[in-house]
Design an enzyme around this catalytic site. Structure first.
Site, PDB file in Angstrom:
ATOM      1  N   GLY A  86       0.845  -1.201   0.000  1.00  0.00           N
ATOM      2  CA  GLY A  86       0.000   0.000   0.000  1.00  0.00           C
ATOM      3  C   GLY A  86       0.872   1.239   0.000  1.00  0.00           C
ATOM      4  N   GLU A  87       0.226   2.394   0.082  1.00  0.00           N
ATOM      5  CA  GLU A  87       0.985   3.636   0.054  1.00  0.00           C
ATOM      6  C   GLU A  87       0.270   4.699   0.869  1.00  0.00           C
ATOM      7  OE1 GLU A  87       2.186   4.845  -3.807  1.00  0.00           O
ATOM      8  OE2 GLU A  87       3.363   6.518  -3.030  1.00  0.00           O
ATOM      9  N   GLY A  88       1.030   5.416   1.680  1.00  0.00           N
ATOM     10  CA  GLY A  88       0.460   6.524   2.452  1.00  0.00           C
ATOM     11  C   GLY A  88       1.242   7.789   2.169  1.00  0.00           C
ATOM     12  N   GLY A  89       1.225   8.721   3.110  1.00  0.00           N
ATOM     13  CA  GLY A  89       1.878  10.002   2.914  1.00  0.00           C
ATOM     14  C   GLY A  89       3.390   9.916   2.847  1.00  0.00           C
ATOM     15  N   PHE A  90       3.970   8.886   3.435  1.00  0.00           N
ATOM     16  CA  PHE A  90       5.419   8.757   3.456  1.00  0.00           C
ATOM     17  C   PHE A  90       5.942   8.216   2.123  1.00  0.00           C
ATOM     18  CE2 PHE A  90       9.418   6.598   4.558  1.00  0.00           C
ATOM     19  CZ  PHE A  90      10.042   7.550   5.361  1.00  0.00           C
ATOM     20  N   GLY A  91       5.214   7.241   1.606  1.00  0.00           N
ATOM     21  CA  GLY A  91       5.637   6.615   0.356  1.00  0.00           C
ATOM     22  C   GLY A  91       5.139   5.185   0.299  1.00  0.00           C
ATOM     23  N   PRO A  92       5.587   4.418  -0.719  1.00  0.00           N
ATOM     24  CA  PRO A  92       5.089   3.049  -0.876  1.00  0.00           C
ATOM     25  C   PRO A  92       5.635   2.086   0.183  1.00  0.00           C
ATOM     26  CG  PRO A  92       6.737   3.562  -2.543  1.00  0.00           C
ATOM     27  CD  PRO A  92       6.493   4.833  -1.780  1.00  0.00           C
ATOM     28  N   VAL A  93       4.847   1.032   0.439  1.00  0.00           N
ATOM     29  CA  VAL A  93       5.241   0.006   1.409  1.00  0.00           C
ATOM     30  C   VAL A  93       5.256  -1.346   0.695  1.00  0.00           C
ATOM     31  CG1 VAL A  93       4.724  -1.024   3.664  1.00  0.00           C
ATOM     32  CG2 VAL A  93       4.054   1.341   3.212  1.00  0.00           C
ATOM     33  N   ASP A 209      -1.203  11.499  15.832  1.00  0.00           N
ATOM     34  CA  ASP A 209      -1.817  11.095  14.568  1.00  0.00           C
ATOM     35  C   ASP A 209      -2.567   9.778  14.741  1.00  0.00           C
ATOM     36  OD1 ASP A 209      -2.480  11.637  11.959  1.00  0.00           O
ATOM     37  OD2 ASP A 209      -0.652  10.776  11.105  1.00  0.00           O
TER      38      ASP A 209
HETATM   39  N1  LIG Z   1       4.217  -3.056   9.311  1.00  0.00           N
HETATM   40  C1  LIG Z   1       3.272  -3.196   8.385  1.00  0.00           C
HETATM   41  N2  LIG Z   1       2.781  -4.420   8.103  1.00  0.00           N
HETATM   42  C2  LIG Z   1       1.813  -4.583   7.169  1.00  0.00           C
HETATM   43  N3  LIG Z   1       1.272  -3.572   6.456  1.00  0.00           N
HETATM   44  C3  LIG Z   1       1.726  -2.324   6.696  1.00  0.00           C
HETATM   45  C4  LIG Z   1       2.753  -2.073   7.654  1.00  0.00           C
HETATM   46  N4  LIG Z   1       2.994  -0.736   7.665  1.00  0.00           N
HETATM   47  C5  LIG Z   1       2.171  -0.200   6.771  1.00  0.00           C
HETATM   48  N5  LIG Z   1       1.399  -1.139   6.178  1.00  0.00           N
HETATM   49  C6  LIG Z   1       0.362  -0.925   5.158  1.00  0.00           C
HETATM   50  O1  LIG Z   1       0.891  -0.080   4.162  1.00  0.00           O
HETATM   51  C7  LIG Z   1      -0.085   0.862   3.734  1.00  0.00           C
HETATM   52  C8  LIG Z   1       0.486   2.259   3.810  1.00  0.00           C
HETATM   53  O2  LIG Z   1       0.764   2.564   5.174  1.00  0.00           O
HETATM   54  P1  LIG Z   1       1.267   3.991   5.640  1.00  0.00           P
HETATM   55  O3  LIG Z   1       1.380   3.935   7.114  1.00  0.00           O
HETATM   56  O4  LIG Z   1       2.467   4.384   4.864  1.00  0.00           O
HETATM   57  O5  LIG Z   1       0.126   4.966   5.195  1.00  0.00           O
HETATM   58  P2  LIG Z   1      -1.304   5.228   5.821  1.00  0.00           P
HETATM   59  O6  LIG Z   1      -1.269   4.947   7.289  1.00  0.00           O
HETATM   60  O7  LIG Z   1      -2.311   4.462   5.026  1.00  0.00           O
HETATM   61  O8  LIG Z   1      -1.512   6.758   5.584  1.00  0.00           O
HETATM   62  P3  LIG Z   1      -0.828   7.947   6.400  1.00  0.00           P
HETATM   63  O9  LIG Z   1       0.254   8.457   5.536  1.00  0.00           O
HETATM   64  O10 LIG Z   1      -1.919   8.897   6.588  1.00  0.00           O
HETATM   65  O11 LIG Z   1      -0.296   7.379   7.691  1.00  0.00           O
HETATM   66  C9  LIG Z   1      -1.312   0.659   4.606  1.00  0.00           C
HETATM   67  O12 LIG Z   1      -2.280  -0.065   3.872  1.00  0.00           O
HETATM   68  C10 LIG Z   1      -0.821  -0.169   5.758  1.00  0.00           C
HETATM   69  O13 LIG Z   1      -1.804  -1.065   6.181  1.00  0.00           O
END
Ligand SMILES: Nc1ncnc2c1ncn2[C@@H]1O[C@H](COP(=O)(O)OP(=O)(O)OP(=O)(O)O)[C@@H](O)[C@H]1O
Ligand SMILES: [Mg+2]
Length: 439
Positions: A86-93, A209
């Site tokens: 997935g991807e959030g504000g920081f970048g792709p995961v 947050d």
């Molecule tokens: N340790 C982890 N194990 C499994 N999935 C994860 C893990 N960390 C993040 N993810 C998944 O990766 C995706 C992106 O997470 P991320 O925390 O970067 O963004 P977010 O929480 O969706 O948005 P925001 O930037 O607002 O925090 C999400 O779907 C999250 O469930």
């Protein structure tokens, strides 16, 4: 988010910005922290403090592993799309796998690798905040940071992998099975314990947050807080609050913080109340797809939280009445308190934990078939429909279930959820508040 993109932090980690960096090559620490007290970001930005290139030995007790970018490329199969989570504000995961072939002593396990997007709105500061806080804080309800990579302009974070992803995905995703009531309460309790730990630390931390997307779930629904990029040290000494620019996510931030920039641990308690309300209702804190009156969850639901007769109207229809009535009443009263506009009237996170703990044991949940006595007047209609029902049962091989609680707004599981694709992660990010008030 106000992020300085130039490498102003390179004096803290001299290796950041250099072309080549040998893993685990530690320069001499010129001045080690004398006590084992947690270091704060302020300590790090103090030029008098001298740190090695390797944060893992500057941060007391962190045991963080320093990975090279190449190593993280290998374990994520070159950040392939098949490993994308997935991807959030920081970048792709991306998902990856580590074992002791990568580093002697490393436990063989799946990991989540977060990659800073250089074109995104977050930057080195958020990366460093995450490493500094999560590198030193350890608790069963905080996600474990295993290590990081800091090479040239690349910033990566390596976490334990959480198989059930985020609460946001579990609660709002359209095509997933509804979270049962007991799991919801377990998640609320776990997340509350995580926050209580932060607030009660020797050097208290305000998380800032707290939201459904930052609560990650283990296979047994143990909740773990992630994303410490906005975390901040709590007030010290006689200070009652921290004055800071307003940052957080719309729909979750406490009203007094939004208005004044004054931050206290009670702001986290408010955000906890929002998530508790999301768990009860199955609705997102802000949902533009709802009718105008219902778009802001708190405005719509809070007045009904302490009215037992109206409570069933706001309960998540996907629960289909399968919940403890007593438990719901107590959880709703708790959410009401957490969402008080007066911060001092909100409970501490310790009190929240104590209120939630017994809710896990309430046994007035009626699972399975419910015996329903058909009223006299309905008998005719029943008879008329019986042939049709018989046919239906034959086709489905199922029995009809009458549920215990009748929900006025019951919809099919498909239509009950709010907004719900994976791309919602970025939606919530776009909702991030970034009003600048200087600290
Ligand atoms: N340790 C982890 N194990 C499994 N999935 C994860 C893990 N960390 C993040 N993810 C998944 O990766 C995706 C992106 O997470 P991320 O925390 O970067 O963004 P977010 O929480 O969706 O948005 P925001 O930037 O607002 O925090 C999400 O779907 C999250 O469930
Ligand atoms: Mg997150």
């Amino acid at each position: 988010m106000a992020v300085k993109k130039n490498n102003v932090w390179s004096y803290i980690i001299p290796a950041c910005g250099k072309k080549e960096r040998k893993p685990k090559t530690l320069q001499k620490v010129l001045q080690k922290p004398t006590s084992f007290q947690r270091l704060s970001l302020l300590d790090l930005s103090n030029p008098i403090s001298v740190f090695s290139e390797d944060l893992s030995i500057s941060l007391p007790g962190s045991k963080l592993h320093v990975f090279t970018r190449l190593e993280l490329k290998v374990i994520t199969q070159n950040f392939s799309s098949s490993n994308f989570i997935g991807e959030g504000g920081f970048g792709p995961v991306h998902k990856g796998f580590i074992d002791d072939k990568l580093r002697p002593g490393l436990k063989a396990q799946p990991v989540a690798v977060k990659l800073l997007d250089p074109d995104g709105l977050q930057g080195h500061k958020e990366w460093l905040t995450e490493v500094v806080f999560l590198g030193q804080l350890r608790h069963p309800n905080l996600v474990k940071l295993i290590g990081y990579c800091c090479e040239e302009d690349h910033r990566l974070l390596v976490y334990e992998y959480m198989p059930r992803g985020s609460l946001e995905n579990q609660l709002f995703r359209r095509y997933s099975v509804s979270l049962p009531w007991s799991a919801r309460m377990k998640i609320a309790l776990g997340a509350a314990k995580g926050l209580a730990f932060l607030h009660e630390a020797e050097k208290p931390v305000i998380y800032r947050d707290f939201k459904a997307s930052n609560i990650l779930l283990d296979s047994d629904y143990t909740a773990k807080l992630s994303d410490f990029g906005l975390a901040i040290d709590g007030p010290e000494g006689d200070e009652t609050h921290v004055s800071t620019r307003v940052m957080g996510t719309q729909g979750y931030a406490a009203p007094e913080y939004l208005m004044t920039g004054h931050l206290t641990s009670m702001s986290d308690v408010y955000s906890f109340g929002v998530v508790l309300l999301e768990l009860l209702t199955g609705r997102k804190s802000v949902d533009k797809n709802r009718p105008p009156r219902e778009q802001k969850l708190i405005d719509w639901a809070r007045p009904m939280l302490n009215d037992q007769r109206k409570l069933s109207r706001i309960m998540d229809p996907r629960l289909e009445g399968m919940y403890s009535e007593k438990g719901v009443q107590k959880a709703a009263a708790l959410a009401y308190q957490c969402l008080s506009h007066r911060p001092k009237q909100r409970p501490t996170m310790r009190a929240v934990v104590e209120t939630l703990e017994p809710l896990l044991d309430f046994d007035d949940i009626l699972e399975g078939t419910f015996v329903y006595t058909v009223p006299e007047s309905d008998l005719k209609r029943e008879h008329r429909d019986s042939q049709c029902k018989k046919k239906f049962k034959e086709m489905n091989g199922q029995h009809n279930h009458y549920r215990r609680h009748h929900h006025p707004d019951r919809r099919s599981p498909m239509s009950a959820s709010a907004i719900h694709s994976d791309s919602d992660a970025s939606l919530s990010y776009r909702g991030q508040i970034n009003v600048l008030h200087s600290r």
